[in-house]
Design a protein around this motif. Structure first.
Motif, PDB file in Angstrom:
ATOM      1  N   THR A   1       0.844  -1.184   0.000  1.00  0.00           N
ATOM      2  CA  THR A   1       0.000   0.000   0.000  1.00  0.00           C
ATOM      3  C   THR A   1       0.883   1.238   0.000  1.00  0.00           C
ATOM      4  O   THR A   1       1.939   1.261   0.638  1.00  0.00           O
ATOM      5  CB  THR A   1      -0.909   0.025   1.233  1.00  0.00           C
ATOM      6  OG1 THR A   1      -0.091   0.011   2.421  1.00  0.00           O
ATOM      7  CG2 THR A   1      -1.823  -1.196   1.255  1.00  0.00           C
ATOM      8  N   SER A   2       0.428   2.280  -0.719  1.00  0.00           N
ATOM      9  CA  SER A   2       1.225   3.505  -0.780  1.00  0.00           C
ATOM     10  C   SER A   2       1.185   4.236   0.552  1.00  0.00           C
ATOM     11  O   SER A   2       2.193   4.671   1.064  1.00  0.00           O
ATOM     12  CB  SER A   2       0.718   4.409  -1.897  1.00  0.00           C
ATOM     13  OG  SER A   2      -0.655   4.690  -1.734  1.00  0.00           O
ATOM     14  N   GLY A   3      -0.022   4.359   1.134  1.00  0.00           N
ATOM     15  CA  GLY A   3      -0.146   5.014   2.422  1.00  0.00           C
ATOM     16  C   GLY A   3       0.213   6.485   2.371  1.00  0.00           C
ATOM     17  O   GLY A   3       0.810   6.969   1.425  1.00  0.00           O
TER      18      GLY A   3
ATOM     19  N   THR B   1       1.120   7.876   5.658  1.00  0.00           N
ATOM     20  CA  THR B   1       1.968   7.975   6.846  1.00  0.00           C
ATOM     21  C   THR B   1       2.513   6.586   7.147  1.00  0.00           C
ATOM     22  O   THR B   1       1.900   5.575   6.832  1.00  0.00           O
ATOM     23  CB  THR B   1       1.180   8.465   8.073  1.00  0.00           C
ATOM     24  OG1 THR B   1       0.088   7.562   8.311  1.00  0.00           O
ATOM     25  CG2 THR B   1       0.620   9.858   7.855  1.00  0.00           C
ATOM     26  N   GLY B   2       3.676   6.534   7.763  1.00  0.00           N
ATOM     27  CA  GLY B   2       4.221   5.267   8.222  1.00  0.00           C
ATOM     28  C   GLY B   2       4.714   4.380   7.087  1.00  0.00           C
ATOM     29  O   GLY B   2       4.642   4.721   5.903  1.00  0.00           O
ATOM     30  N   ARG B   3       5.229   3.227   7.457  1.00  0.00           N
ATOM     31  CA  ARG B   3       5.728   2.257   6.497  1.00  0.00           C
ATOM     32  C   ARG B   3       4.574   1.598   5.750  1.00  0.00           C
ATOM     33  O   ARG B   3       3.519   1.323   6.332  1.00  0.00           O
ATOM     34  CB  ARG B   3       6.530   1.176   7.229  1.00  0.00           C
ATOM     35  CG  ARG B   3       7.841   1.664   7.824  1.00  0.00           C
ATOM     36  CD  ARG B   3       8.863   1.969   6.737  1.00  0.00           C
ATOM     37  NE  ARG B   3      10.215   2.033   7.268  1.00  0.00           N
ATOM     38  CZ  ARG B   3      11.288   2.236   6.515  1.00  0.00           C
ATOM     39  NH1 ARG B   3      11.165   2.434   5.220  1.00  0.00           N
ATOM     40  NH2 ARG B   3      12.481   2.269   7.064  1.00  0.00           N
ATOM     41  N   PRO B   4       4.765   1.307   4.470  1.00  0.00           N
ATOM     42  CA  PRO B   4       3.698   0.609   3.730  1.00  0.00           C
ATOM     43  C   PRO B   4       3.527  -0.816   4.230  1.00  0.00           C
ATOM     44  O   PRO B   4       4.472  -1.437   4.726  1.00  0.00           O
ATOM     45  CB  PRO B   4       4.202   0.634   2.282  1.00  0.00           C
ATOM     46  CG  PRO B   4       5.676   0.798   2.387  1.00  0.00           C
ATOM     47  CD  PRO B   4       5.916   1.630   3.611  1.00  0.00           C
ATOM     48  N   LYS B   5       2.305  -1.319   4.114  1.00  0.00           N
ATOM     49  CA  LYS B   5       2.006  -2.693   4.501  1.00  0.00           C
ATOM     50  C   LYS B   5       1.944  -3.568   3.255  1.00  0.00           C
ATOM     51  O   LYS B   5       1.497  -3.119   2.199  1.00  0.00           O
ATOM     52  CB  LYS B   5       0.674  -2.776   5.253  1.00  0.00           C
ATOM     53  CG  LYS B   5       0.603  -1.987   6.542  1.00  0.00           C
ATOM     54  CD  LYS B   5      -0.750  -2.218   7.224  1.00  0.00           C
ATOM     55  CE  LYS B   5      -0.888  -1.418   8.499  1.00  0.00           C
ATOM     56  NZ  LYS B   5      -0.981   0.041   8.229  1.00  0.00           N
ATOM     57  N   GLY B   6       2.368  -4.806   3.384  1.00  0.00           N
ATOM     58  CA  GLY B   6       2.319  -5.750   2.275  1.00  0.00           C
ATOM     59  C   GLY B   6       1.014  -6.517   2.291  1.00  0.00           C
ATOM     60  O   GLY B   6       0.799  -7.346   3.180  1.00  0.00           O
ATOM     61  N   CYS B   7       0.138  -6.244   1.333  1.00  0.00           N
ATOM     62  CA  CYS B   7      -1.155  -6.942   1.252  1.00  0.00           C
ATOM     63  C   CYS B   7      -0.966  -8.284   0.558  1.00  0.00           C
ATOM     64  O   CYS B   7      -0.481  -8.341  -0.580  1.00  0.00           O
ATOM     65  CB  CYS B   7      -2.164  -6.106   0.485  1.00  0.00           C
ATOM     66  SG  CYS B   7      -2.677  -4.613   1.330  1.00  0.00           S
ATOM     67  N   LEU B   8      -1.366  -9.350   1.233  1.00  0.00           N
ATOM     68  CA  LEU B   8      -1.232 -10.704   0.696  1.00  0.00           C
ATOM     69  C   LEU B   8      -2.470 -11.047  -0.126  1.00  0.00           C
ATOM     70  O   LEU B   8      -3.578 -11.119   0.410  1.00  0.00           O
ATOM     71  CB  LEU B   8      -1.059 -11.706   1.835  1.00  0.00           C
ATOM     72  CG  LEU B   8       0.147 -11.464   2.753  1.00  0.00           C
ATOM     73  CD1 LEU B   8       0.082 -12.374   3.978  1.00  0.00           C
ATOM     74  CD2 LEU B   8       1.451 -11.695   1.991  1.00  0.00           C
TER      75      LEU B   8
END
Length: 550
Positions: free
Chosen positions: A175-177, A179-186
């Protein structure tokens, strides 16, 4: 339409699609003499794609890749991206698309977080990969896409010796997001196939004819829209995806015409950029039946349809959820932020901060699920290595989208704003998107981004960042005629408390590869935007009495 069994894998479905529609086109690239690859364009049939996938799968298999491995692709929008992904998925290998717009530190995070076993890259982007690897302790092999056609280095660990399953992860999309670090969507095989099936079966204006549609998608293939949403819709309906390298307003009309597109995909930023183009000889010489996208400025929706001659069907969607919501049933709500109603297979609630349902036409966060018995059916499988974030998003058995919407008594949903982009001023909730829409309708404004900044008295105040159109100029003074004109324009369209209290002219507003505005990059972290050189304080002019007639 090819309706896959719930146990089907991507490899199985591609093989069946190639058997059914072998000679029909599946993947096309429009001609562009200025492009470094396929300048004359190309078109591959289902049979040709299947042949290329089979050949490349054999290369991966011979090197030892299979279930349990993850491979990063840094191939921009080139058609080889789809071939590699499909070849990997046929073996159970997980594809991790890499964003070519990332800087080395950003890419280093993704490489390390995803623990990539291999990276396949365009030659021109190999230096970026090497710079990124210098910022992470994770070691991975790197190969150019040309070299990868013949032989691959072996993976660091053996593959799992078993059959590929529908629940196996086909892609990890970050995810681009804001704020914060991007999350990896499975995203599993089942997710990706169900996404295509959901899109293909939408109905209303969004009606896919088997073997007759050509879907023009200018969006990046390292995101879900082009890589999964439209591509698997094409695969399941015997249709063709036209994948251009990127959105270019000066080439849109030519490419839509020459590619014989019947469906086009857009983002909100595309609409004003096309409307700002001078009249083009091909702007109505097309075969487009409808456009699919999100974020169109309500004030320019009807203008676009009248000028170019096809409907813009607004949708809501996000990577985590397989089921988009479409405003595809007539009569549509053109000129509003409506994005449709739910249908079988998707339940919606609109709630307050305590997750309690709110009344119709009241702003609240949108929550989603498939059903009470199987809330997560076909949705994303979670965030990579972040079970806490996954469960927090699914708290109470509903997925929390973070999007603020309202619902009419007849079920029609209206998008208001991302929850974190709501500005809280003197007890009033202000949707930044509403203020942005007004500013962007001003004839001198090319782009606008609105955010909340701290205010010692009112909690937050509205700050507008504005990019002016070419030829327009304003001086950093509240007495400047253009500044006064913008202020008057906002006063006439907005309640007094929504009018910007701060105004800043800038040459550029940072965006992601999918043209999402990155508001957190407008000002350096840890600084007060109000102290930025050139910032105009309009608060003395923002008084209830002065705005009374607005």
């Amino acid at each position: 339409m090819l309706i896959p069994e719930e146990s089907a894998t991507i490899g199985q479905v591609l093989a069946e699609a190639a058997r059914r529609w072998g000679n029909r086109p599946l993947l096309a690239v429009p001609a562009n003499p200025a492009r470094s690859y396929a300048p004359q364009g190309l078109e591959w049939s289902y049979a040709e794609v299947a042949r290329r996938v089979s050949q490349l799968s054999a290369v991966y298999a011979e090197a030892g890749y299979g279930v349990g491995h993850r491979v990063g692709l840094l191939l921009e929008n080139q058609p080889e991206h789809f071939i590699h992904k499909l070849a990997m998925n046929a073996l159970g290998v997980c594809c991790v698309p890499l964003n070519p717009d990332h800087r080395p530190m950003e890419m280093a995070y993704v490489i390390g977080h995803a623990r990539l076993d291999l990276i396949i890259s365009l030659d021109a982007l190999l230096p970026l990969v090497q710079q990124s690897l210098a910022h992470t302790p994770h070691r991975t092999a790197v190969l150019s896409v040309q070299a990868a056609e013949d032989r691959l280095p072996p993976p660091p660990t053996p593959r799992e010796e078993r059959e590929v399953r529908a629940s196996d992860i086909a892609s990890v999309l970050y995810t681009s997001g804001t704020t914060g670090r991007p999350k990896g969507c499975l995203l599993s095989h089942r997710y990706e196939l169900a996404t295509g099936q959901w899109y293909a079966s939408t109905g209303g204006l969004v009606n896919f004819r088997e073997g007759q549609e050509r879907i023009y998608n200018p969006l990046p293939v390292f995101h879900v829209n082009a890589l999964v949403f439209s591509f698997f819709c094409a695969v399941l309906t015997g249709n063709c995806q036209i994948q251009t390298d990127r959105f270019q307003p000066t080439r849109w009309f030519e490419e839509v015409h020459s590619s014989r597109a019947t469906v086009v995909h857009y983002l909100g930023v595309v609409v004003p950029m096309l409307l700002n183009q001078p009249a083009h000889r091909l702007e109505r010489d097309h075969q487009v039946r409808f456009a699919i996208g999100a974020g169109v400025d309500p004030q320019r929706h009807a203008e676009f349809e009248a000028r170019f001659g096809y409907p813009l069907v607004e949708i809501w969607g996000m990577t985590e959820m397989v089921r988009a919501i479409f405003d595809s049933q007539t009569p549509r709500q053109v000129g509003t932020r409506a994005f449709g109603r739910t249908r079988h297979g998707l339940e919606v609630r609109v709630v307050d901060d305590a997750d309690q349902d709110v009344a119709d036409q009241t702003p609240g966060e949108m929550l989603l699920r498939y059903s009470a018995d199987t809330p997560r059916k076909d949705c994303f499988s979670g965030y990579l290595d972040d079970e806490a974030a996954t469960e927090h998003a699914w708290r109470g058995g509903w997925f929390h989208t973070g999007d603020v919407v309202s619902r009419d008594p007849d079920g029609l949903l209206h998008f208001l704003e991302r929850r974190k982009n709501i500005i809280r001023r003197s007890g009033e909730n202000i949707a930044a998107a509403e203020v942005e829409a007004v500013l962007q309708a001003h004839p001198a404004v090319a782009q606008a981004a609105v955010l909340g900044v701290h205010d010692e008295v009112r909690e937050e105040e509205v700050l507008a960042c504005v990019v002016l159109k070419s030829g327009q100029q304003a001086h950093p003074s509240i007495n400047d005629p253009l500044v006064q004109n913008l202020l008057t324009y906002c006063r006439e369209a907005l309640a007094y408390y929504k009018v910007p209290g701060w105004l800043w002219f800038t040459e550029e507003i940072p965006t992601t590869g999918t043209q999402k505005v990155q508001k957190h990059q407008l000002f350096p972290a840890g600084t007060d935007p109000r102290e930025t050189p050139g910032m105009l304080d309009l608060r003395p002019l923002k008084k209830r009495k002065a705005m009374h007639s607005a």
